[in-house]
Design a protein around this motif. Structure first.
Motif, PDB file in Angstrom:
ATOM      1  N   THR A  61       0.839  -1.203   0.000  1.00 18.87           N
ATOM      2  CA  THR A  61       0.000   0.000   0.000  1.00 18.87           C
ATOM      3  C   THR A  61       0.872   1.250   0.000  1.00 18.87           C
ATOM      4  O   THR A  61       1.746   1.410   0.858  1.00 18.87           O
ATOM      5  N   ILE A  62       0.628   2.120  -0.983  1.00 19.77           N
ATOM      6  CA  ILE A  62       1.378   3.367  -1.120  1.00 19.77           C
ATOM      7  C   ILE A  62       0.393   4.535  -1.032  1.00 19.77           C
ATOM      8  O   ILE A  62      -0.632   4.559  -1.721  1.00 19.77           O
ATOM      9  N   ALA A  63       0.717   5.508  -0.208  1.00 15.29           N
ATOM     10  CA  ALA A  63      -0.147   6.674  -0.027  1.00 15.29           C
ATOM     11  C   ALA A  63       0.335   7.859  -0.860  1.00 15.29           C
ATOM     12  O   ALA A  63       1.547   8.071  -1.016  1.00 15.29           O
ATOM     13  N   ILE A  64      -0.608   8.608  -1.378  1.00 13.34           N
ATOM     14  CA  ILE A  64      -0.350   9.863  -2.089  1.00 13.34           C
ATOM     15  C   ILE A  64      -1.359  10.893  -1.566  1.00 13.34           C
ATOM     16  O   ILE A  64      -2.400  10.522  -1.015  1.00 13.34           O
ATOM     17  N   PRO A  65      -1.096  12.175  -1.755  1.00  7.68           N
ATOM     18  CA  PRO A  65      -2.044  13.185  -1.271  1.00  7.68           C
ATOM     19  C   PRO A  65      -3.266  13.337  -2.169  1.00  7.68           C
ATOM     20  O   PRO A  65      -4.345  13.690  -1.695  1.00  7.68           O
ATOM     21  N   HIS A  66      -3.091  13.074  -3.470  1.00  8.27           N
ATOM     22  CA  HIS A  66      -4.166  13.291  -4.445  1.00  8.27           C
ATOM     23  C   HIS A  66      -3.751  12.609  -5.748  1.00  8.27           C
ATOM     24  O   HIS A  66      -2.571  12.606  -6.099  1.00  8.27           O
ATOM     25  N   ARG A  67      -4.722  12.059  -6.452  1.00  3.51           N
ATOM     26  CA  ARG A  67      -4.376  11.434  -7.740  1.00  3.51           C
ATOM     27  C   ARG A  67      -3.988  12.468  -8.793  1.00  3.51           C
ATOM     28  O   ARG A  67      -3.284  12.140  -9.748  1.00  3.51           O
TER      29      ARG A  67
END
Length: 307
Positions: free
Chosen positions: A129-135
């Protein structure tokens, strides 16, 4: 006669006061209202606001927001004259008919991909699982670039959107395995020992474009000279941002520890903030390739360098 002289004197004083008022009004500095998030990617406009505090021409009114959606709502609604914003979000707004122009970069480089300490390499992220702030972000693009370079695709990982402030603690708790986000949150994860840097942005994408300074078409059209003065001062502020000055500004606005800021500021610079056609075309190709936006605005339509 005395009454006449009194009336004449009062009229003269009124005219004098009006003239002084007009002169003062004419000399009053124009105010440019700029939205920002308290991140290292916004330091150039924060520095500009400081440099222009005593200016008689232009001043910067900083409007702080807590998230990209909040900031974007204000920008799209015309509540501010411009913003330091993820450029992909501004591109999407432009494509949807909002009158915006990108007038400069927010920074150069300055992004990292942080992973948990037990991740040996990018291939080990398969199924993680990788988190980003916004696509709609360069962080999502960088994750795609990393996966592509290592023979994986975005379908091989679980992408989640997470508030930047939550990412270091989520990595420490093991609820995510890595993340890519605006600074100083990458440095925070490293400084608390929750993870390590797997890639710096320039290792994946030369001349990467992340945050941009945008102005509304309405502001540019109504106050072209003010817009020019503001943009020129912004680029100068970026060039003036030494590491020491950047840290001083960051400590004032970001409320972060010295070790976090020292690490974060190793990865970023603010000189030469012009958006070139070559770097923008590279950005638009990535935006289309990775499914952020099917029909991004063209360079001449969206980027303004000719003040």
């Amino acid at each position: 006669m005395k009454r006449f002289l009194g009336v004449a004197l009062a009229a003269l004083l009124a005219l004098s006061a009006a003239a002084c008022g007009s002169k003062a009004e004419a000399n009053q500095a124009e105010t440019v209202k700029i939205a920002y998030l308290p991140i290292t990617h916004s330091l150039a406009v924060l520095e500009e606001a400081k440099q222009l505090e005593d200016s008689s021409d232009v001043k910067v009114e900083l409007v702080k927001y807590g998230s990209w959606p909040e900031l974007l709502d204000a920008l799209n609604a015309g509540k501010v004259d411009g913003a330091s914003v993820l450029i992909e979000l501004a591109m999407k707004s432009k494509a949807e008919g909002v009158g915006l122009k990108a007038v400069a970069l927010g920074h150069r480089d300055g992004n990292v991909i942080v992973v948990s300490n037990d991740i040996a390499d990018a291939k080990a992220l398969k199924g993680k699982t990788i988190a980003i702030p916004h696509r709609q972000s360069s962080h999502f693009i960088l994750v795609n670039d990393m996966l592509k370079e290592n023979g994986l695709t975005i379908d091989d990982v679980n992408i989640v959107e997470l508030a930047p402030t939550e990412m270091p603690s989520a990595l420490a708790a093991g609820t995510i395995d890595g993340y890519c986000v605006a600074e100083p949150f990458g440095a925070m994860g490293v400084s608390i020992g929750a993870g390590k840097v797997l890639y710096e942005s320039e290792e994946l994408w030369d001349d990467s474009v992340c945050c941009g300074l945008v102005l509304t078409d309405s502001f540019i059209d109504k106050k072209p000279e003010t817009a020019k003065t503001f943009v020129d001062a912004y680029k100068k502020a970026g060039s003036d941002l030494s590491k020491d000055e950047a840290k001083s500004i960051a400590k004032e606005y970001l409320n972060q520890k010295d070790e976090v800021l020292d690490l974060s500021l190793k990865w970023i610079s603010y000189d030469d903030l012009e958006i070139t056609e070559e770097m923008y075309e590279d950005l638009t190709e990535k935006v289309k390739s990775y499914g952020l936006l099917d029909n991004p605005p063209g360079y001449s339509e969206f980027v303004k360098n000719d003040f």
